[in-house]
Design a protein around this motif. Structure first.
Motif, mmCIF file in Angstrom:
data_model
loop_
_atom_site.group_PDB
_atom_site.id
_atom_site.type_symbol
_atom_site.label_atom_id
_atom_site.label_comp_id
_atom_site.label_asym_id
_atom_site.label_seq_id
_atom_site.Cartn_x
_atom_site.Cartn_y
_atom_site.Cartn_z
ATOM 1 N N THR A 73 0.854 -1.186 0.000
ATOM 2 C CA THR A 73 0.000 0.000 0.000
ATOM 3 C C THR A 73 0.888 1.232 0.000
ATOM 4 O O THR A 73 1.901 1.263 0.691
ATOM 5 N N CYS A 74 0.505 2.235 -0.768
ATOM 6 C CA CYS A 74 1.303 3.451 -0.856
ATOM 7 C C CYS A 74 1.410 4.116 0.508
ATOM 8 O O CYS A 74 0.468 4.127 1.286
ATOM 9 N N ALA A 75 2.593 4.683 0.779
ATOM 10 C CA ALA A 75 2.833 5.279 2.094
ATOM 11 C C ALA A 75 2.873 6.799 2.044
ATOM 12 O O ALA A 75 3.442 7.428 2.918
ATOM 13 N N TYR A 76 2.292 7.387 1.032
ATOM 14 C CA TYR A 76 2.218 8.853 1.045
ATOM 15 C C TYR A 76 0.883 9.313 1.605
ATOM 16 O O TYR A 76 0.732 9.497 2.788
ATOM 17 N N CYS A 77 -0.109 9.460 0.732
ATOM 18 C CA CYS A 77 -1.313 10.116 1.249
ATOM 19 C C CYS A 77 -2.363 9.117 1.715
ATOM 20 O O CYS A 77 -2.212 7.901 1.587
ATOM 21 N N GLY A 78 -3.439 9.648 2.220
ATOM 22 C CA GLY A 78 -4.465 8.836 2.855
ATOM 23 C C GLY A 78 -5.372 8.066 1.914
ATOM 24 O O GLY A 78 -6.302 7.392 2.368
ATOM 25 N N MET A 79 -5.120 8.174 0.588
ATOM 26 C CA MET A 79 -5.934 7.395 -0.348
ATOM 27 C C MET A 79 -5.775 5.901 -0.112
ATOM 28 O O MET A 79 -6.713 5.135 -0.266
ATOM 29 N N GLY A 80 -4.555 5.505 0.217
ATOM 30 C CA GLY A 80 -4.315 4.087 0.423
ATOM 31 C C GLY A 80 -4.325 3.303 -0.868
ATOM 32 O O GLY A 80 -4.959 2.239 -0.967
ATOM 33 N N CYS A 81 -3.616 3.775 -1.860
ATOM 34 C CA CYS A 81 -3.586 3.068 -3.145
ATOM 35 C C CYS A 81 -2.829 1.750 -3.002
ATOM 36 O O CYS A 81 -1.719 1.717 -2.471
ATOM 37 N N ALA A 82 -3.419 0.701 -3.542
ATOM 38 C CA ALA A 82 -2.763 -0.599 -3.529
ATOM 39 C C ALA A 82 -1.797 -0.675 -4.710
ATOM 40 O O ALA A 82 -2.125 -0.257 -5.816
ATOM 41 N N ALA A 97 -3.018 5.619 -9.829
ATOM 42 C CA ALA A 97 -2.032 6.102 -8.863
ATOM 43 C C ALA A 97 -1.679 7.537 -9.182
ATOM 44 O O ALA A 97 -2.179 8.111 -10.147
ATOM 45 N N CYS A 98 -0.828 8.118 -8.380
ATOM 46 C CA CYS A 98 -0.311 9.442 -8.694
ATOM 47 C C CYS A 98 1.208 9.393 -8.758
ATOM 48 O O CYS A 98 1.837 8.393 -8.421
ATOM 49 N N MET A 99 1.757 10.499 -9.178
ATOM 50 C CA MET A 99 3.199 10.633 -9.350
ATOM 51 C C MET A 99 4.002 10.136 -8.158
ATOM 52 O O MET A 99 5.003 9.437 -8.308
HETATM 53 S S1 SF4 Z 1 -2.976 9.108 -4.323
HETATM 54 FE FE1 SF4 Z 1 -0.790 9.022 -4.735
HETATM 55 S S2 SF4 Z 1 0.178 9.474 -2.784
HETATM 56 FE FE2 SF4 Z 1 -1.943 9.002 -2.356
HETATM 57 S S3 SF4 Z 1 -1.931 6.840 -1.875
HETATM 58 FE FE3 SF4 Z 1 -2.381 6.998 -4.048
HETATM 59 S S4 SF4 Z 1 -0.413 6.856 -5.071
HETATM 60 FE FE4 SF4 Z 1 -0.016 7.257 -2.907
#
Ligand code: SF4
Ligand SMILES: Nc1nc2c(c(=O)[nH]1)N[C@H]1C(S)=C(S)[C@@H](COP(=O)(O)OP(=O)(O)OC[C@H]3O[C@@H](n4cnc5c(=O)[nH]c(N)nc54)[C@H](O)[C@@H]3O)O[C@H]1N2
Ligand SMILES: Nc1nc2c(c(=O)[nH]1)N[C@H]1C(S)=C(S)[C@@H](COP(=O)(O)OP(=O)(O)OC[C@H]3O[C@@H](n4cnc5c(=O)[nH]c(N)nc54)[C@H](O)[C@@H]3O)O[C@H]1N2
Ligand SMILES: Cc1cc2nc3c(=O)[nH]c(=O)nc-3n(C[C@H](O)[C@H](O)[C@H](O)COP(=O)(O)O)c2cc1C
Ligand code: SF4
Ligand code: SF4
Ligand code: SF4
Ligand code: SF4
Ligand code: FES
Ligand code: FES
Ligand SMILES: [Mo]
Lengths: 159, 942, 499
Positions: free
Chosen positions: B252-261, B287-289
């Motif tokens: 799971t992504c560790a940046y924002c609170g979206m929690g993208c897998a 996903a994002c950058m």
């Molecule tokens: S939106 Fe971007 S930063 Fe946020 S969880 Fe998804 S990939 Fe990570």
């Protein structure tokens, strides 16, 4: 010149924008580009950013449209645009001979502009004058039954 | 934005026959989809599960009984009783010819089949045409009969820092363009030209023959186009450099609170790619950058690898054993000398639930105090207090997927296309479908531009505006009486408060025209399902909690809560800021927001942990600074939080940090805060450990170790275990799963959570009261935790500072798409090739008045400090207002800000400060020239 | 004061009408009325005069002919021009008679009757009338008009659109241009009737760039119709203004004539073909139900409403009802517009109307249906002009263009020309057409310069087969036909070059 063009551009874009708002429809890229081309003779590539900004679309959107339509150009043509029809009816009427005459008279090929900037020659697929072909369109005038040997005379009408 | 052509929504069951096999489908589905479900493979290149079909490649042709021709199965809807053939000799012949045509446009003279090309940095040992070769083998194509003269243009766009486009191996299938349009909604790509020359580009500069398409376009490097590309014409640099992954690890992504897998791609023990997972429950493959390309800070050369202790002004490397001993000794000493309340911990909202639980357990059981807080304090703490008061629970009421059910979306003080880009993209998709969007924000953000109504209020006037909306709802009879009667209390008080908030009065305070206020209120109240998402523009104010309360009141008044497609949904910021608070890293609550004075909890706590639960509330972060300055706080442990850069009024914070007897900082990098530490402990990143994060829709998801941390580095949970053990309280967990089990036993809302259950791709949305419970996508459907929700009347009060002659501008601070909070991570990735400085955004008229130009360095002065930074002239900000971010230490943005904060939650007033802007005089040396910010690159998202 | 009638049609002007007008501008006692054209273009410039027995015409007039005309000598009664008298003029009945922008003349000659009738009918009854007429779209696909209207009518939407396809891309066709220049109110009336039937409040006419005069005339006509209260003058959707109609001009591109590409272009984007479904009648312009029909189709509708579907259906053949509008061009003696009931043979048409070959020319082939139409050699001229006979022959009627090639035509070059046209004009969306057209052109080019290879004609046939079956739209799907029929009927010319 460029400056002038740009302020004219701003004015056109404002009109296009207003038109979209009053017509309550999204910005129309093609119609805006046509309006710009009408005023400036072409849609200069360096204006794409400003156009996109004014229409609230992306530069890619503008680029896509600009590069799709044969009638849109990024460089101004000669003072007069000669369009020789190569539609089937004109082909049947041997428009190739007219084209050859044009080449001889102007010393340029299709897609080129004369040195003096007077004429640009383009191909066109039918101008709806098929019964009176072969056809030659110079600016907005349609000439019919164009005889190859009369091409020079015909062009004399255009400064 | 382009309108979408409507297709029939999937609906009734339809039966058809495909290749003699009976197939069940739904109306609105295509033959291809139906066949796919039945396990029938039809060749295809231009189709994708994520995109509208366009029927470009024509490989998926089929034959349908009673229908002339050979329709494309990807664009042809199923019909009842249809008889379809997808594998006939005729179809095979045409498929081979089509593939032959594709191969014939490749410049590598493909006779009999193109030799494997490994030009310029493409994947190691992989021809760019591999997918076409595979297909050729499958279709039995052996020879290309066209020794064509006309080939694709050789055009390469290397201008994006993360991926490149090679036109030579592209097949013009438009998947990239459609991905940018339909998934990301950025429209950075287009097809140009026509006929044979039709090909994809980014932006417009390639028309002039420049290979700068991506760099010069509005591309946000989300990577959706790369992911969709079937040929590898678009490819990640990292794959080109390191090769394709040998295995993938779901995390799971560790940046924002979206929690993208994500699927982390690993090759030779090294992470080589991060690709968003199609079955990611929150991101659905997008996903994002930052998540996609901003992860290689884990390989940064200046990453902390060994513990450091301060010797005067020098750092000295010490062993892990020595470091852990030292930490335990100092904490034991301080506790002994000054008592438990002289110690505090600030736990990391970037860390896992298990870690946060352990740090709070450490403070409560080993030290014996509730002095533990996390970064939620400076972020959504006002949401916690506000929602608690009205609803009795403080987390998003609905799920992200509810954006597809909402009939209206209201965005208040949030900028999702930058802060939560995948959610932002979902909102843009909704807008394209025609769902109305209302945005309340002083800035013209990307969503504000796309909104049906942008309520451009003055910063700090949320309560006035929201009450004004309330007034219209009441006076125009738009209250949802049934809902109010059944589910709420206190309506009368609220009605009295909003009675005086006439739209015209509201207009004077907020600057929002009364007509817009009326229209917004009507639309929100009458859409049928209005979903509210809010962000820091609501919370980070002097009266932040009141703003949240005012929002909740509106939802109650209109019945927009407890139903699909509605609700109050805070866009929690960091990857695990929700979870950090859920698992107890809070001074006021135990895990699961249980009251510290709850006698039942006390008993359970004693039984499970063997220690009593301290019941006196602990200090919030700002209170810790005061305590440190007053000498009451002696020792502080800060995990993954760069307070010396990101807290407000930095002079004070730094002063407090330097007064501490013992400061230990645990981080991946030597942050601004670490510079004050006596002991620095390296941390493992999310790619190097196991655990769980809880995203902004209360969804617990696993992170999994994809690679080893640099030698010797312990994950945070092991560090605290070691220290606790050394302090006489053994913590002997073999795996974070055991920590989760303990947390679940202590926390009713998490009672049914276990790692076993978290193996399912969807994770679990709390409350999960039992092992049988499937989680709670929608809260408050039948009742509120406090029984009835309570209208809480709140009056508008002005922000802490108002513009004056000396400080005429209102400065709003916040984040930008490209960088993340303190920037410790994103500044160590190739993202700096896109943006390498904080910039000051100023309205063109103000800039013209002050004779300041784009890119010019200016001095920003507040009553507390000053900052020098480049100017960006931008209509995102209103006249008289300014915006900047806080991602670069060199800017020192937060030194400008005051300690003013929300009364009840102490959430800092980051969003309103008054400042002056000056031209730095020639003699003035720019002190601390922006690190790495040599060129002041910037890219505003509009 | 003598009144003379002179056509203002583009082709009449191209043939010299404007030169006459200019030369005679200051002639005292002369009033020159600019009308639409009769379509007998081989006679243009044609000058007419009211005489006791009806209009009398002078053909191929030069400025010097004025005294002759004023004296009333040498002219022929219009009713005795065989090219015209042999036709069954329905849609083109008023052509050459009325002034294009005179709404009064239009009404006086039967115009607006259809609309008046429509106003008395329910939408369902209007559609029923069209069903009875068995009118099929004249843009090429020949889809039953009533059926499309029915679908658009039944699809619920906040907004619906009527779009006239005035892209008339087929070389050799010009009847749409004549309608727009010559009787614009007929098109407007047809669109108004359609709008009533489906419940649309906005219409657009997408006019190709090559027709500046048509766009100008239409705009002027719309203004007059607005002043007369037929059309609303406010922006679309503004209440109480009725139907809003606007002309938008294209920017080249043949494929934009395809309906989905046309809608894309109308929205201002790349005019690229979109896969169907959804069909425009369900989800078209801005995602709303939209009727896209050819100019001629709309222009036929008023007559059907005015005179009844049964009357219309009484003309033509079993499945091709009413009249067909043919436009004869190329090397015939009498090029021009011919409106007759469906069912005559191609040969009859060429003889009776075309008048045989132009002086000195010998027949080689005829192409029907524009650049995507098949070629017919002399031996195949017995084919009947109707949808079914053409479909059976693997040919198309298209928009009714007929181009006659003489024996000086090089068939290999002509085939190359067709493929080059496809390679130039393909929208680029689908593989068979995008790449296939270029490969096809390359093969023909090498045959042309004598470097053809033994398997080349087979390869072309193979490629053509895939283009026909696999292309996304009829552009790629039809493109091989002219080439393959050229090879079929004139294969010797190809094989000669490949020795
Ligand atoms: S939106 Fe971007 S930063 Fe946020 S969880 Fe998804 S990939 Fe990570
Ligand atoms: N790229 C990126 N993404 C991030 C982060 C990051 O640093 N970078 N940080 C993460 C974190 S920790 C968080 S908390 C979230 C935050 O995400 P957001 O909540 O989106 O945070 P901001 O962008 O700071 O502020 C949101 C908006 O509030 C507006 N605003 C300011 N004052 C007012 C006001 O008085 N009223 C209203 N209605 N609006 C106002 C601002 O103009 C801004 O557009 O983002 C997370 N995601
Ligand atoms: N001016 C202004 N200031 C603001 C804001 C604003 O809007 N305006 N927003 C505020 C908000 S909402 C927030 S949340 C804060 C965020 O501010 P911070 O929490 O300070 O910033 P982050 O970058 O999220 O993370 C801090 C550190 O965590 C480290 N880290 C990451 N993962 C781990 C891990 O697994 N273990 C350990 N030990 N460390 C790890 C990173 O290296 C980084 O140094 O900033 C606040 N500051
Ligand atoms: C390549 C291509 C070009 C077309 N060009 C035209 C055109 O120029 N004018 C036109 O009316 N229809 C054209 N059509 C047909 C339209 O797609 C559509 O069928 C027609 O406008 C519907 O009108 P109708 O029902 O009146 O025939 C074209 C179709 C194709 C495939
Ligand atoms: S990376 Fe994302 S924003 Fe950039 S072009 Fe690709 S899809 Fe569009
Ligand atoms: S770059 Fe990839 S996705 Fe884009 S058109 Fe080319 S092959 Fe398709
Ligand atoms: S194909 Fe022949 S028989 Fe059939 S309708 Fe046409 S003319 Fe009549
Ligand atoms: S057949 Fe040609 S014109 Fe039609 S969609 Fe395909 S590429 Fe475009
Ligand atoms: S073909 Fe030349 S004008 Fe029609
Ligand atoms: S997958 Fe259907 S056309 Fe490409
Ligand atoms: Mo945050």
């Amino acid at each position: 010149m460029v400056e002038e063009g740009l302020s004219a551009l701003a004015a056109i874009l404002e009109r296009c924008r207003l038109n979209h708002t009053t017509q309550s429809r999204p910005p129309n890229i093609l119609q805006s580009l046509l309006a710009i081309q009408k005023a400036l003779g072409s849609v200069p590539l360096h204006a794409v950013g400003e156009i996109a900004h004014a229409l609230e679309v992306t530069e890619a959107d503008v680029a896509g449209v600009l590069s799709y339509y044969p009638e849109l150009r990024t460089r101004p043509p000669g003072r007069h645009l000669i369009r020789i029809c190569i539609g089937e009816s004109c082909v049947a009427n041997h428009c190739d001979r007219v084209l050859a005459a044009l080449r001889d008279a102007l010393n340029i090929d299709v897609g080129e502009t004369t040195m003096d900037g007077r004429f640009t020659v383009q191909r066109i697929y039918c101008v709806g004058n098929c019964a009176v072909g072969p056809s030659l369109m110079v600016d907005d005038d349609v000439h019919g039954r164009v005889a190859p040997q009369k091409v020079g005379e015909l062009l004399n009408e255009y400064e | 934005m382009r309108t979408l052509r409507k297709r029939t929504e999937p609906g009734q069951a339809v039966r058809l026959t495909v290749d003699g096999q009976p197939v069940a489908a739904l109306s609105g589905e295509t033959i291809f989809m139906a066949a796919q479900k039945a396990g029938i493979r039809i060749p295809s290149l231009c189709r994708s599960d994520h995109l509208d079909p366009i029927g470009s490649c024509r490989l998926c042709l089929c034959e349908v009984d009673g229908q002339p021709g050979t329709p494309a199965s990807c664009t042809t809807p199923v019909r009842e009783g249809m008889v379809v053939r997808t594998q006939t000799d005729r179809l095979a012949r045409h498929r081979r010819t089509i593939l032959e045509l594709y191969l014939s446009e490749q410049p590598s003279s493909p006779l009999p089949l193109p030799p494997i090309v490994t030009v310029g940095g493409r994947g190691k040992g992989e021809g760019g045409l591999q997918p076409l070769r595979d297909l050729a083998a499958r279709l039995g194509l052996e020879r290309v009969r066209y020794d064509a003269e006309t080939h694709r243009a050789s055009y390469r766009d290397e201008s994006n820092p993360f991926f490149s486009l090679d036109n030579a191996i592209c097949i013009s299938c438009e998947r990239c363009v459609r991905a940018c349009d339909e998934i990301q909604g950025t429209f950075a790509l287009t097809m140009i030209g026509r006929a044979f020359t039709a090909r994809p580009i980014a932006g417009a500069t390639p028309l002039a023959g420049e290979a700068t398409g991506f760099a010069a376009s509005n591309c946000v490097s989300c990577g959706a186009c790369v992911k969709e590309c079937p040929t590898g014409a678009l490819q990640d640099h990292s794959i080109a450099k390191f090769g394709r992954p040998a295995k993938t690890v779901r995390t799971t992504c560790a940046y924002c609170g979206m929690g993208c897998a994500f699927d982390a791609g690993v090759r030779d023990g090294r992470v080589v790619s991060m690709v968003p997972a199609d079955n990611g429950p929150s991101n659905l493959g997008h996903a994002c950058m930052k998540g996609r390309y901003g992860w290689n800070y884990i390989y940064a050369p200046d990453r902390l690898r060994v513990p450091l202790v301060r010797r005067g002004k020098q750092w000295e490397e010490i062993t892990w054993t020595a470091a852990l001993d030292r930490l335990a000794e100092e904490f034991t000493r301080i506790k002994g000398a000054f008592g438990p309340d002289a110690l505090a911990t600030i736990s990391s909202s970037r860390g896992t639930n298990e870690e946060n639980y352990l740090y709070s357990k450490f403070m409560r059981c080993v030290i014996g105090t509730n002095h533990i807080d996390n970064c939620a304090r400076v972020c959504h703490s006002a949401t916690v207090t506000g929602m608690m008061e009205v609803l009795g629970a403080s987390a998003a009421t609905n799920s992200i997927n509810d954006l597809d059910r909402a009939k209206l979306i209201l965005v208040v003080g949030a900028n999702p296309t930058e802060s939560h880009p995948v959610l932002g993209a979902r909102i843009k998709q909704a807008v394209r479908r025609g769902v109305p969007l209302l945005v309340v924000d002083p800035r013209r953000t990307e969503l504000a531009r796309l909104a049906d109504l942008h309520l451009r209020l003055r910063p700090g006037t949320n309560v006035a505006l929201l009450n004004g909306l309330g007034h219209v709802i009441v006076s125009e009879g738009l209250l949802d009486k049934t809902f109010i009667e059944a589910r709420t209390e206190g309506l009368q008080d609220w009605m009295e408060t909003v009675a005086s908030c006439l739209p015209e009065v509201t207009e004077r305070i907020t600057g929002v025209p009364a007509v817009k206020i009326r229209e917004a209120a009507r639309r929100y109240a009458t859409s049928g399902a209005s979903m509210c998402v809010h962000g820091l523009g609501v919370t980070e104010h002097r009266w932040g909690s009141h703003g949240v309360i005012a929002l909740c009141n509106l939802a109650l008044a209109t019945g927009n809560i407890g139903r699909p497609g509605t609700g109050i949904n805070p866009l929690r910021g960091q990857n695990n800021v929700q979870g950090a608070s859920d698992s107890g890293s809070m001074p006021m609550y135990f895990a699961g927001y249980q009251r510290l004075d709850d006698p039942e909890l006390a008993v359970r706590h004693q039984a499970i942990t063997g220690r009593p639960l301290p019941s006196r509330r602990g200090m919030k972060i700002p209170e810790m600074w005061d305590a440190a300055l007053e000498g009451r706080l002696k020792g502080l442990w800060i995990i993954g939080y760069d307070v010396a850069q990101t807290d407000p009024n930095l002079k004070k914070v730094r002063e407090a940090l330097s007064r501490l007897e013992f400061l230990v900082v645990q981080d991946l990098f030597l942050t601004e805060t670490a510079k004050f530490a006596h002991l620095v402990i390296p941390a493992a990143s999310f790619l190097e450990k196991d655990g769980t994060f809880t995203n902004l829709e209360r969804r617990l998801q696993r992170i999994r170790k994809a690679t080893e941390p640099p030698a010797g580095i312990l994950p945070d949970w092991q560090v605290v275990s070691e220290v606790a053990t050394r302090m006489g309280y053994p913590m002997q967990y073999r795996h974070p799963a055991e920590i989760m089990d303990e947390l679940a036993r202590l926390t009713p809302t998490l009672a049914g959570v276990s790692y076993e259950r978290l193996e399912q791709a969807d994770g679990l949305q709390w409350p999960v009261p039992s092992a049988e419970h499937s989680g709670t996508p929608l809260m408050h459907a039948d009742r509120f935790p406090r029984g009835r929700a309570r209208f809480v009347p709140v009056d508008y009060l002005p922000p802490g500072e108002s513009p004056s002659e000396a400080y005429p501008f209102v400065l709003i601070t916040g984040r930008i798409l490209q960088h993340y909070n303190c920037g410790a991570q994103t500044r160590r990735t190739d993202i700096v090739r896109l943006v390498d400085a904080d910039v000051l955004e100023m309205h063109p008229e103000d800039a013209a008045r002050l004779r300041l130009g784009d890119g010019e360095l200016v001095r920003l002065v507040s009553a507390r400090s000053e900052a020098v930074l480049p100017l960006a002239v931008s209509e995102r900000v209103e006249r008289g207002q300014l915006f900047t971010s806080f991602h670069f230490p060199a800017t020192d943005t937060n030194a400008l800000l005051s300690s003013s904060a929300d009364e009840s939650s102490k959430c800092p007033e980051y969003k309103v400060s008054t400042v002056q802007v000056e031209k730095p005089d020639g003699a003035q040396k720019i002190t601390g020239a922006p690190t790495g910010a040599s060129r002041a690159l910037t890219r505003l998202i509009t | 004061m003598t009144r003379l009638y002179l056509s203002n049609d583009t082709s009449a002007r191209a043939a010299g009408a404007d030169r006459l007008a200019k030369a005679w501008a200051h002639t005292p006692g002369l009033e020159l009325i600019r009308t639409s054209s009769r379509g007998a273009f081989f006679l243009e410039p044609l000058v007419e005069r009211d005489m006791p027995g009806g209009r009398v015409a002078w053909s191929n007039v030069t400025p010097d002919d004025l005294p002759r005309i004023l004296a009333g000598s040498g002219g022929a009664p219009v009713s005795q021009i065989p090219f015209l008298s042999r036709q069954t003029r329905v849609t083109f009945a008023n052509f050459g008679v009325t002034q294009p922008l005179s709404l009064d003349e239009y009404s006086a000659c039967g115009g607006t009757k259809g609309l008046e009738r429509a106003r008395q009918l329910s939408p369902g009854a209007m559609i029923e009338e069209l069903k009875v007429s068995r009118l099929r779209g004249r843009g090429g696909a020949a889809f039953p008009v009533w059926n499309k209207w029915q679908i658009a009518r039944e699809t619920a939407s906040d907004r619906k659109y009527v779009v006239a396809n005035a892209d008339e891309g087929d070389a050799g066709t010009y009847c749409d241009r004549m309608i727009m220049e010559g009787e614009p109110f007929r098109l407007i009336e047809g669109m108004l009737i359609c709008a009533r039937a489906i419940g649309a409040d906005t219409g657009y006419i997408y006019c190709r760039k090559e027709y500046p005069a048509a766009a100008g005339t239409l705009r002027a006509a719309i203004e007059r119709a607005e002043r007369a209260g037929l059309l609303g003058s406010g922006p679309p959707g503004s209440h109480g203004t009725g139907f809003h109609l606007e002309v938008l001009v294209g920017a080249g591109s043949y494929v934009v004539g395809e309906e989905t590409a046309l809608l894309e272009s109308l929205e201002g984007r790349r005019g690229v073909v979109q896969a169907r479904p959804p069909y425009p009648a369900v989800s078209g312009l801005y995602g709303r139900p939209t009727i896209v029909s050819n100019v001629l189709t709309f222009a036929i509708v008023p007559s059907i409403l005015a005179r009844g579907g049964e009357w219309y259906a009484s003309m033509g053949t079993e499945r091709s009802r009413g009249t067909v509008v043919l436009q004869i061009g190329g090397r015939v003696k009498q090029p021009g517009l011919v409106e007759i009931p469906f069912g005559a043979t191609l040969e009859e048409v060429l003889e009776r109307f075309g008048g045989g070959m132009a002086p000195g020319a010998r027949f080689k082939a005829v192409q029907v249906g524009g650049p995507l139409g098949s070629l017919f050699p002399a031996s195949r001229l017995g084919i009947r002009i109707c949808y079914d006979a053409f479909a059976e022959a693997g040919a198309i009627l298209g928009h009714g263009g007929i181009v006659v090639y003489d024996d000086e035509t090089d068939m290999v070059e002509l085939a190359r020309h067709f493929m080059a046209f496809t390679a130039d004009e393909s929208c680029g969306k689908c593989t068979p057409c995008r790449i296939g057209s270029v490969r096809g052109r390359e093969i023909l080019e090498r045959i042309q310069v004598g470097r053809g290879r033994p398997g080349d004609l087979d390869l072309l046939a193979d490629l053509g087969e895939t283009m026909k079956t696999a292309s996304l739209c009829a552009f790629g799907g039809r493109a091989p036909y002219p080439v393959l029929t050229a090879i079929e009927h004139f294969g010797e010319e190809f094989r000669r070059l490949m020795k």
